[in-house]
Design an enzyme around this catalytic site. Sequence first.
Site, PDB file in Angstrom:
ATOM      1  N   HIS A 229       0.851  -1.183   0.000  1.00  0.00           N
ATOM      2  CA  HIS A 229       0.000   0.000   0.000  1.00  0.00           C
ATOM      3  C   HIS A 229       0.892   1.241   0.000  1.00  0.00           C
ATOM      4  CE1 HIS A 229      -3.747  -2.079   1.942  1.00  0.00           C
ATOM      5  NE2 HIS A 229      -3.247  -2.763   0.920  1.00  0.00           N
TER       6      HIS A 229
ATOM      7  N   GLU B 130       0.879   3.779   1.878  1.00  0.00           N
ATOM      8  CA  GLU B 130       1.338   4.139   3.223  1.00  0.00           C
ATOM      9  C   GLU B 130       2.516   3.275   3.658  1.00  0.00           C
ATOM     10  OE1 GLU B 130      -3.283   4.204   3.510  1.00  0.00           O
ATOM     11  OE2 GLU B 130      -1.755   3.172   2.343  1.00  0.00           O
TER      12      GLU B 130
ATOM     13  N   CYS C  50      -6.074   1.635   5.838  1.00  0.00           N
ATOM     14  CA  CYS C  50      -6.724   0.386   6.246  1.00  0.00           C
ATOM     15  C   CYS C  50      -6.218  -0.033   7.629  1.00  0.00           C
ATOM     16  CB  CYS C  50      -6.444  -0.703   5.214  1.00  0.00           C
ATOM     17  SG  CYS C  50      -4.739  -1.310   5.237  1.00  0.00           S
TER      18      CYS C  50
ATOM     19  N   CYS D 239      -2.441  -0.639   7.729  1.00  0.00           N
ATOM     20  CA  CYS D 239      -1.667   0.605   7.706  1.00  0.00           C
ATOM     21  C   CYS D 239      -1.809   1.385   9.007  1.00  0.00           C
ATOM     22  CB  CYS D 239      -2.076   1.443   6.500  1.00  0.00           C
ATOM     23  SG  CYS D 239      -1.602   0.684   4.918  1.00  0.00           S
TER      24      CYS D 239
END
Length: 171
Positions: A66, A68, A96, A99
């Site tokens: 991701h 992040e 999410c 993260c």
Amino acid sequence: MSLLFPLGPPDDPAERDLRIMEIALREAVAAAARDEVPVGCVIVLENRILASAGNQVEQLQDATAHAEMLALTQAFEAMGSKRLIGAELYCTLEPCVMCTGAIVHARLSRVVYGAADPKFGGVCSLCGGFELEGLNHQVLTVGGVEAEASAELLRAFFQAKRQAKKGDRRT
């Protein structure tokens, strides 16, 4: 690390957030151009960019790639530390659960995000990941910064995917 505001940051904190989120949006657009879900992230410390990234899940075939997570890895390297105390993370989509856990472990001070994520959002949509009982670190959050621009990128991306799938069924 690059300086965000060579002439000084805007006086209005909301304007500062908006200008940094525009950088995250550029990362999201670049992710979409690579056929990745258009999410972008920027990590800032003392008005300097520590890291910026867009999703690379498809490119790396890694469910954890991701924006992040990639930006956090870059920021750890830039700081030479596993902690990013005082840093702020800007993301075009609500982080999410995975993260949010990484953000807590990294000790970021603040998260600013654009669109809410009703399916996977770990800040407030699916769960309050920063407000879980027993956490030893608190993260301030601001949601909705450039939310419509972020949401439109996602809508357009998934609409194109659905259209392409319909076209595949016709042939």
